[in-house]
Design an enzyme around this catalytic site. Structure first.
Site: not given
Ligand code: ARG
Length: 466
Positions: A165, A286, A292, A299
């Site tokens: 979980h 970024s 970043k 992704e």
């Protein structure tokens, strides 16, 4: 794509029955050359095997066969050199090649299509293509598995939290976690191998759907094209696209595995988790936030899964209403498979690179493994083993210990012996031996368990299986 108006259209190629050419819209909806030109090498190989067989059975002359082979070789070099003019008027790769052959060698070209149809021809070309793609996928999965085996070996003792979980469950090792992916991609590879075996039958010679009266030798063409044997039912042969559906199913399952891994990489590389650092080669910055480092490759692997799964559903839907045997609907099979294959190859390659390059932050994993009362089960097991409690009671006692630790804001191992004895009098100081994450992990020696000794055995087993 050159599309000279002076060129023959396919209506002219099948002659008498058609007085006029197709409307522009008909031509557009009908043409597949835009994508099936990818099958040129398979088409030429199939035609060469077919012509050779026709000559050996005396169905065409050796002279014509030689001309055909020579012409096909010329076409192959033209396509490879980029000088071949593909024409949409000629619909598909089969007609494009045949029309060019006629220009090159004259009437002998017309004999190539004896005892065959585009229906068995396309089934052959596409099968050959899918078979090669599966073989490539097999190799790429082997490379991915090898990358995981290396990381598992280096991290057989690296403790990290195991989750269910996405909540801290029990400590495991990163090596064990890597080996979970080895199992998953190993199953994908087994499915690939099975699919290769499944499709290893030659369609050529099924002709339009009923077979042919010419004395062809389908075993000969099957052998020449590297198939185990010819298919056994001509109707099924031209209407079957199971090999494409199997490819897409396998690709979808594999992509789903890659996507789950991508999701873990995204989570692990957040500053909050900080379990791994991705290499610069597989991340981006970024344009606005200088701090970043984004896991774009992961992704995109996760997203490619959507395309691949979509291709499977698309082709299943194309096929589901088709009566036997061939229908033109089936022309829609190729783009789905080509797109899925390209996406899957990219996804596996990107993932292999990420796994090879990623930096494992053992300190962060170790710290997280110790938090969240991850050794609570070990305490319960200790109570069963050493104090003779039934597991249910031990579970309850442990729950009280967790509640106390939570109240005090400390780990289980930080509770004093007195505090633990106040919860259950049979607890002795020996309990502290099992409350560390290292002890917890080392104790799980059941077959397939997370103990480093066991993980090393599984790594050795997989190393012997490539
Ligand atoms: N371009 C067609 C396809 O991809 C080739 C087979 C055409 N057969 C036919 N009977 N029209 O399926």
């Amino acid at each position: 794509m050159a599309d000279g108006t002076d060129q023959k259209s396919s209506n002219q190629m099948w002659g008498g029955r058609f007085a006029s050419g197709p409307s522009a819209i008909m031509e557009e909806i009908n043409a597949s050359i835009g994508f099936d030109k990818k099958l040129y090498a398979q088409d030429i190989r199939g035609s060469m095997a077919h012509a050779t067989m026709l000559a050996s059975k005396g169905i065409i002359s050796t002279e014509d066969k030689d001309k055909i082979i020579e012409g096909l070789n010329t076409i192959l070099s033209e396509i490879e050199a980029g000088t071949f003019e593909f024409s949409r008027k000629l619909e598909d790769i089969h007609m494009n090649i045949e029309a060019r052959l006629a220009t090159l060698i004259g009437t002998a070209a017309g004999r190539l299509h004896t005892a065959r149809s585009r229906n068995d021809q396309v089934a052959l070309d596409f099968r050959l293509w899918v078979k090669e793609e599966l073989q490539k996928t097999e190799g790429m999965l082997t490379a991915l598995i090898a990358a995981f085996l290396d990381r598992a070996e280096e991290n057989a003792d690296t403790v990290m939290p195991g989750f269910t979980h996405l909540q801290t469950a029990q400590p495991v090792t990163f090596g064990h976690h890597c080996m979970a992916y080895v199992e998953m991609f190993g199953r994908d590879r087994a499915r690939v191998r099975h699919a290769i075996e499944h499709l290893d039958e030659s369609p050529i010679g099924a002709a339009a759907l009923a077979g042919t009266g010419y004395p062809i030798d389908r075993h000969m063409t099957a052998k020449a094209l590297g198939f185990r044997e010819p298919t056994r039912n001509s109707i099924d042969t031209v209407s079957d696209r199971d090999f494409a559906l199997e490819f897409l199913s396998i690709a979808s399952i594999c992509a789903t595995h890659l996507s789950r891994l991508a999701e873990e990489i995204v989570i692990w590389s957040t500053p909050q988790f900080g379990f791994i650092r991705l290499s610069d080669a597989f991340s981006t910055g970024s344009s606005i936030m200088p701090q970043k480092k984004n896991p774009d490759a992961a992704e995109l692997v996760r997203a490619k899964t959507g395309r691949i799964n979509g291709s499977l559903v698309a082709l299943l839907t194309v096929m589901k209403g088709l009566p036997l045997a061939y229908s033109k609907d089936m022309q829609e099979d190729k783009e789905q498979v080509f797109d899925a294959a390209e996406s899957l190859e990219l996804a596996i390659a990107a993932m292999t690179g990420m796994i090879r390059d990623l930096e494992v932050r053992k300190d962060r994993m170790r710290a997280a493994a110790g938090s969240g009362y991850s050794t609570a089960t070990d305490l319960a097991d200790w109570l069963v083993r050493e104090a003779g409690l039934p597991f249910r009671d031990a579970h309850h006692v442990t729950g009280n210990a967790v509640a106390l630790a939570e109240k005090k804001g400390c780990d289980l191992a930080d509770l004093s012996l007195e505090e633990l004895q106040a919860i259950h009098p049979d607890i002795t100081k020996g309990v502290f031996d099992v409350l560390s994450v290292e002890a917890s992990v080392a104790s799980r020696t059941s077959f397939g368990g997370t103990a480093p000794s066991e993980v090393k055995k599984q790594i050795a087993w997989w190393r012997g299986r490539n």
